[in-house]
Structures are given as structure tokens and as C-alpha cells.
Scaffold this active site. Structure first.
Site, PDB file in Angstrom:
ATOM      1  N   LYS A 116       0.838  -1.210   0.000  1.00 44.12           N
ATOM      2  CA  LYS A 116       0.000   0.000   0.000  1.00 44.12           C
ATOM      3  C   LYS A 116       0.867   1.252   0.000  1.00 44.12           C
ATOM      4  CE  LYS A 116      -3.133  -0.240   3.033  1.00 44.12           C
ATOM      5  NZ  LYS A 116      -4.100  -0.226   4.119  1.00 44.12           N
ATOM      6  N   LYS A 128       3.146  -2.461  11.193  1.00 45.18           N
ATOM      7  CA  LYS A 128       1.854  -2.420  11.887  1.00 45.18           C
ATOM      8  C   LYS A 128       2.121  -2.777  13.338  1.00 45.18           C
ATOM      9  CE  LYS A 128      -2.495  -1.592  11.012  1.00 45.18           C
ATOM     10  NZ  LYS A 128      -3.087  -0.671  10.028  1.00 45.18           N
ATOM     11  N   ASP A 168      -5.462   3.177  13.850  1.00 47.03           N
ATOM     12  CA  ASP A 168      -6.187   2.114  13.133  1.00 47.03           C
ATOM     13  C   ASP A 168      -7.399   1.818  14.022  1.00 47.03           C
ATOM     14  OD1 ASP A 168      -5.959   0.074  10.795  1.00 47.03           O
ATOM     15  OD2 ASP A 168      -6.382  -1.218  12.483  1.00 47.03           O
TER      16      ASP A 168
HETATM   17  P1  NDP Z   1     -12.611   2.451  13.841  1.00 50.91           P
HETATM   18  O1  NDP Z   1     -12.164   1.828  15.101  1.00 50.91           O
HETATM   19  O2  NDP Z   1     -12.776   3.910  13.751  1.00 50.91           O
HETATM   20  O3  NDP Z   1     -13.978   1.768  13.356  1.00 50.91           O
HETATM   21  C1  NDP Z   1     -14.074   0.400  13.133  1.00 50.91           C
HETATM   22  C2  NDP Z   1     -15.524   0.072  12.785  1.00 50.91           C
HETATM   23  O4  NDP Z   1     -15.616  -1.309  12.418  1.00 50.91           O
HETATM   24  C3  NDP Z   1     -16.461   0.259  13.959  1.00 50.91           C
HETATM   25  O5  NDP Z   1     -17.738   0.580  13.484  1.00 50.91           O
HETATM   26  C4  NDP Z   1     -16.459  -1.142  14.613  1.00 50.91           C
HETATM   27  O6  NDP Z   1     -17.613  -1.413  15.386  1.00 50.91           O
HETATM   28  C5  NDP Z   1     -16.419  -2.021  13.377  1.00 50.91           C
HETATM   29  N1  NDP Z   1     -15.766  -3.281  13.722  1.00 50.91           N
HETATM   30  C6  NDP Z   1     -14.538  -3.453  14.274  1.00 50.91           C
HETATM   31  N2  NDP Z   1     -14.264  -4.758  14.458  1.00 50.91           N
HETATM   32  C7  NDP Z   1     -15.343  -5.412  14.029  1.00 50.91           C
HETATM   33  C8  NDP Z   1     -15.674  -6.783  13.957  1.00 50.91           C
HETATM   34  N3  NDP Z   1     -14.837  -7.751  14.356  1.00 50.91           N
HETATM   35  N4  NDP Z   1     -16.867  -7.070  13.436  1.00 50.91           N
HETATM   36  C9  NDP Z   1     -17.720  -6.094  13.002  1.00 50.91           C
HETATM   37  N5  NDP Z   1     -17.467  -4.800  13.049  1.00 50.91           N
HETATM   38  C10 NDP Z   1     -16.297  -4.467  13.551  1.00 50.91           C
HETATM   39  O7  NDP Z   1     -11.564   1.925  12.734  1.00 50.91           O
HETATM   40  P2  NDP Z   1     -11.261   2.537  11.310  1.00 50.91           P
HETATM   41  O8  NDP Z   1     -12.485   3.077  10.688  1.00 50.91           O
HETATM   42  O9  NDP Z   1     -10.069   3.387  11.440  1.00 50.91           O
HETATM   43  O10 NDP Z   1     -10.779   1.230  10.519  1.00 50.91           O
HETATM   44  C11 NDP Z   1     -11.683   0.385   9.813  1.00 50.91           C
HETATM   45  C12 NDP Z   1     -10.914  -0.466   8.824  1.00 50.91           C
HETATM   46  O11 NDP Z   1     -10.194   0.386   7.922  1.00 50.91           O
HETATM   47  C13 NDP Z   1      -9.852  -1.381   9.443  1.00 50.91           C
HETATM   48  O12 NDP Z   1      -9.744  -2.561   8.658  1.00 50.91           O
HETATM   49  C14 NDP Z   1      -8.573  -0.577   9.301  1.00 50.91           C
HETATM   50  O13 NDP Z   1      -7.408  -1.395   9.296  1.00 50.91           O
HETATM   51  C15 NDP Z   1      -8.809   0.054   7.938  1.00 50.91           C
HETATM   52  N6  NDP Z   1      -8.028   1.253   7.670  1.00 50.91           N
HETATM   53  C16 NDP Z   1      -8.110   2.361   8.468  1.00 50.91           C
HETATM   54  C17 NDP Z   1      -7.388   3.491   8.158  1.00 50.91           C
HETATM   55  C18 NDP Z   1      -7.527   4.775   8.923  1.00 50.91           C
HETATM   56  O14 NDP Z   1      -6.977   5.791   8.470  1.00 50.91           O
HETATM   57  N7  NDP Z   1      -8.243   4.803  10.031  1.00 50.91           N
HETATM   58  C19 NDP Z   1      -6.437   3.504   7.020  1.00 50.91           C
HETATM   59  C20 NDP Z   1      -6.485   2.319   6.200  1.00 50.91           C
HETATM   60  C21 NDP Z   1      -7.235   1.240   6.548  1.00 50.91           C
HETATM   61  P3  NDP Z   1     -17.513  -1.313  16.985  1.00 50.91           P
HETATM   62  O15 NDP Z   1     -17.379   0.146  17.296  1.00 50.91           O
HETATM   63  O16 NDP Z   1     -18.784  -1.916  17.455  1.00 50.91           O
HETATM   64  O17 NDP Z   1     -16.289  -2.117  17.375  1.00 50.91           O
END
Ligand code: NDP
Length: 449
Positions: A116, A128, A168
Site C-alpha cells: 500500500k 503495523k 487504526d
Molecule cells: P474504527 O475503530 O474507527 O472503526 C471500526 C468500525 O468497524 C467500527 O464501526 C467497529 O464497530 C467495526 N468493527 C470493528 N471490528 C469489528 C468486527 N470484528 N466485526 C464487526 N465490526 C467491527 O476503525 P477505522 O475506521 O479506522 O478502521 C476500519 C478499517 O479500515 C480497518 O480494517 C482498518 O485497518 C482500515 N483502515 C483504516 C485506516 C484509517 O486511516 N483509520 C487507514 C487504512 C485502513 P464497533 O465500534 O462496534 O467495534
């Protein structure tokens, strides 16, 4: 299975070394299958052990994180940093705080991050880290004490020229602030470039919070335009998750003329056929860290459903999985196809299982893989590092313009790579190959084997 004996032997070695690391094995296999298209043209890879080196982290740090809860009890979590590759720049990649965190998940994420970061065109290596600590339900004081303890060990392994962590899952602005505060105290110097995703008052970049979700939509818009002469305008969109990535993907998709009708969290999903009211979601999620189910209590006409996987039964034109890894399996993918979707773009890392990607590709959907589609976050982290280095602050518009240009560049790079390897339009293969060629070239040139 791969045709190349060399790649098959590398993969066997990965399986033998870490037989329990299923997520890491999955990520490696997906990449090696793409490299199978080009490895025959590059005998220098086998001669120099390039792919064996590429699948083995340069360094892994694992440490104890003791902290005190609000009752005065000592709790102990486990912390990690996987420093996977520094061939093209300092290690760079987020920290995840979630009870499911283990070495397999962090190695898969670090491995993906190498490619990436390479695709962004910026000089960033791959890493990571994180912990099995769960910030959910913890007080601000508990989160602060955990972050301070975590950094008390991590600080000796990171630095603006060595390793630059970011957020993350479970690590947002609050956690980065606590981590940075502890780093600054321990080092007694102000090295803002050691972490990204910082608050605006202490070295953060405008646009970083929005970058992953916005970037996902910019790349998807470019893909729709170039490959289907189409756009977000008038499309129905389903987005899983309701965290950082999902919220700003929802905001940008709506701004580009789409209607987002569903979001989820780990306990369930909401469906609003009139279009998600994002100000309500922001109030719930960013305002008081509430559950997505509150939305249905507040917005007439919307419904709430238990279990987050059911969200993929809702018909949509464009699916943006933005929650976590392996949330869409083959059967869900078939449902998405049957319901008439035209495109899937991964906001989360590896949200689609390999069989799901196969279903999408067989059905002729456009598919944008995570390492390209969600690269906007780390790309803007790179822009934050640049601003820290030159002691300057760019406007939101300037950062956003750079982000748009990076995402369009990534799309064309991976599209061209897919054409060059004889599988035009297979963006998953294109992303793996384009990202790898640059890193492998640097490894060969530096003799880092
Ligand atoms: P957040 O913690 O802000 O949000 C994660 C979201 O996914 C929440 O709604 C959470 O629900 C849900 N979630 C987490 N684990 C699970 C699970 N096992 N089953 C179902 N829902 C789940 O994280 P981000 O938005 O930052 O990250 C989301 C994804 O994007 C990840 O895969 C991360 O690696 C990827 N990512 C993030 C980046 C960033 O800049 N933030 C950059 C590139 C990739 P709940 O609150 O109930 O746990």
C-alpha cells in the site's frame, strides 16, 4: 495454485514457519498468486532470495503493557510492533487496539502495508502494531494510562527516521494524543514527525481524519469513470462499519451524489432507505462513542437489525466494506452480485475473503483492493510528515487536492499494471504487482537480502 516452483516453495516455508497464522498466510497467498504472473520474467528474484525476504518481517517487537484501572488494579496487556520492510522508507503503519489483535493479524496488516505504501508513490516502508487492549468501555483515564505504558516501551523502537506509527481500529485522535504526549515527555524533545494522525494543535494535518474515507471514494470514482464511464451520482451505496473510514466514506459518497442507505458496527446495522443522516451518526459515534442502534431510535423511517453481517443483504449499486477483515465471504458476495451491484471497493483491510473476490471478478463487478482503495489514509500521513519536516501547515483544500491526485495516480498505476501483466482490469493483481515491483527493485539495488 501457483505455477512457479519458486513461489510454491516460498509459500510452503511460510506455512511451515507459522502454521497458526491464518490471516498472514491468506494475505501472502493472495499476493504470491499475483506475482505468479510476472515472476517468470524476473529470475533475479529467486537468485537473490527477494521473495523469501519480502515475506519475512525485518523485526518484530513484543512487549508487556501493565496499566492501572480506575479501581487501582494492575492489568496487563500485550503490545506489538511488526517492522516489516524499510526498503523504500521508514517503517510506517497504524496501531490497532482491539481484543482480537494477535501476531497473525498484525503480520498480515504489516505485509499489506508494504505494498500500500509503495503504491502511494511516497517513500514509506511497511509496519503495523497494536495491542489486545480493548478501549471500549474504558474511561479516558484508563485509556491514557494504557497509552502511556504502551509508549514507555514502544518509544525506543520508533522515530521520525525509523518508524512512524499512526491510528487504526481503536486508535483515534484521543489515543494518538496520549501516545504523543508520553513520547515527548520521555524524549524531552519535540519530534512531531514520530506519529501521524495528531491533533491540529500539535502537528496534525488538516484532512488526515477524512483521508481514508475520502480517498476510498476518489479512487472508486476514478475506477467507475475509467472502466464503466459511470460515477457515484444517483447510486445506492452500502457501507459497513461506522468508524473513521466508514463515516468519511459516507460523507464523500453523499457529496458525489450517491445515497448511502446502511452502516453497521460490531453489534448490528441500520438501514435508512431515505439516505443516512450523517450528522446523527457523527453525534452518536464521534460525540459520545455510542452504538449505531441509537440511529433507528432517532431517525423515523430507519430500522435497526442485530448482527453486522446482514447488512450485505441490502441491495446496492456500490458496496464499501469499511469495518474489519474477512467480513464478506463467498455466499455474501453472491448475494451482493445477485442484488445487482456494479462495484466493490475495500475501505477496510482485507474485508473480502479470497472466494468473495473471485465471485466479484467472475461476475464482472469492478473490484478495488484495499491496498489501493484505502491508501489515502497513509498517503495523507505522508503529507503530515512532510509538513512536520518543513514546519509548515497546508490548507485543507491543498491536502485534499494532493489526496485526489494521489488516488487517481494509484488507480491508473494499478490499472496499467493489470494490463501489462495480461489481466487487464484485475486491479487486485495490478495492485500487488505495481506495489511489489518498486519494493523489489529497491531491495535488489540496496542488496538488502
Ligand atoms: P474504527 O475503530 O474507527 O472503526 C471500526 C468500525 O468497524 C467500527 O464501526 C467497529 O464497530 C467495526 N468493527 C470493528 N471490528 C469489528 C468486527 N470484528 N466485526 C464487526 N465490526 C467491527 O476503525 P477505522 O475506521 O479506522 O478502521 C476500519 C478499517 O479500515 C480497518 O480494517 C482498518 O485497518 C482500515 N483502515 C483504516 C485506516 C484509517 O486511516 N483509520 C487507514 C487504512 C485502513 P464497533 O465500534 O462496534 O467495534
Amino acid at each position: 495454485m501457483m505455477k512457479s516452483d519458486y513461489l510454491r516453495s516460498v509459500y510452503s516455508q511460510v506455512l511451515a514457519r507459522d502454521p497458526d497464522q491464518k490471516e498472514f498466510q491468506q494475505a501472502v497467498l493472495e499476493v504470491l498468486e499475483s506475482l505468479d504472473l510476472i515472476v517468470g520474467d524476473h529470475p533475479e528474484y529467486e537468485a537473490n532470495g527477494i521473495i523469501e525476504s519480502f515475506v519475512e518481517p525485518e523485526r518484530i517487537v513484543c512487549f508487556r503493557v501493565p496499566w492501572t484501572d480506575d479501581q487501582g488494579r494492575t492489568r496487563v496487556n500485550r503490545g506489538y510492533r511488526v517492522q516489516f520492510s524499510s526498503s523504500i522508507g521508514p517503517y510506517k503503519g497504524g496501531l490497532r487496539f482491539h481484543p482480537t489483535v494477535n501476531l497473525s493479524i498484525l503480520k498480515f496488516l504489516g505485509f499489506e502495508q508494504i505494498l500500500k505504501n509503495s503504491l502511494t508513490g511516497l517513500p514509506l516502508g511497511g509496519a503495523k502494531g497494536g495491542s489486545d487492549f480493548d478501549p471500549k468501555g474504558k474511561s479516558d483515564g484508563e485509556v491514557m494510562r494504557f497509552c502511556q505504558s504502551f509508549m514507555t516501551e514502544l518509544y525506543r523502537h520508533i522515530g521520525q527516521f525509523t518508524d512512524v506509527p499512526a491510528g487504526d481500529i481503536g486508535v483515534g485522535g484521543r489515543e494518538i494524543g496520549f501516545l504523543f504526549g508520553q513520547y515527548r515527555r520521555i524524549q524531552a524533545s519535540y519530534a512531531a514527525g514520530v506519529l501521524t494522525g495528531k491533533g491540529l494543535a500539535f502537528g496534525g494535518s488538516l484532512g488526515r481524519t477524512e483521508a481514508t474515507g475520502y480517498g476510498l471514494c476518489y479512487l472508486t470514482e476514478e475506477m467507475l469513470g475509467h472502466m464503466r464511464q459511470d460515477s457515484f451520482k444517483g447510486k445506492t451505496v452500502v457501507i459497513s462499519g461506522s468508524g473513521n473510514v466508514a463515516i468519511f466514506a459516507c460523507e464523500k459518497a453523499t457529496a458525489l451524489g450517491a445515497k448511502v442507505v446502511a452502516l453497521s458496527d460490531s453489534s448490528g446495522y441500520i438501514h435508512d432507505p431515505n439516505g443516512i443522516r450523517l450528522e446523527v451518526v457523527k453525534d452518536i459515534k464521534l460525540g459520545h462513542r455510542g452504538r449505531i442502534s441509537e440511529y433507528a431510535d432517532r431517525v423515523p423511517g430507519s430500522t435497526c437489525h442485530e448482527g453486522f453481517r446482514g447488512i450485505w443483504n441490502i441491495p446496492c449499486d456500490i458496496a464499501l466494506p469499511c469495518a474489519t477483515q474477512n467480513e464478506i465471504d463467498g455466499d455474501m458476495a453472491k448475494t451482493i452480485v445477485k442484488n445487482g451491484a456494479i462495484a466493490v471497493a475495500e475501505g477496510a483491510n482485507m474485508p473480502c475473503r479470497p472466494e468473495a473476490i473471485h465471485v466479484f471478478q467472475e461476475a464482472g463487478l469492478l473490484f478495488a483492493p484495499a491496498k489501493a482503495a484505502n491508501a489515502g489514509g497513509v498517503a495523507t500521513s505522508g503529507l503530515e510528515m512532510s509538513q512536520n519536516s518543513i514546519r509548515s501547515i497546508w490548507s485543507f483544500e491543498e491536502v485534499d487536492r494532493k489526496l485526489q491526485s494521489i488516488m487517481a495516480g494509484i488507480f491508473h498505476n494499478i490499472y496499467d499494471a493489470s494490463a501489462a501483466c495480461g489481466d487487464k482490469g484485475n486491479l487486485a493483481a495490478g495492485a500487488n504487482i505495481a506495489g511489489f515491483l518498486k519494493v523489489a527493485g529497491a531491495m535488489l539495488a540496496q542488496g538488502t537480502i
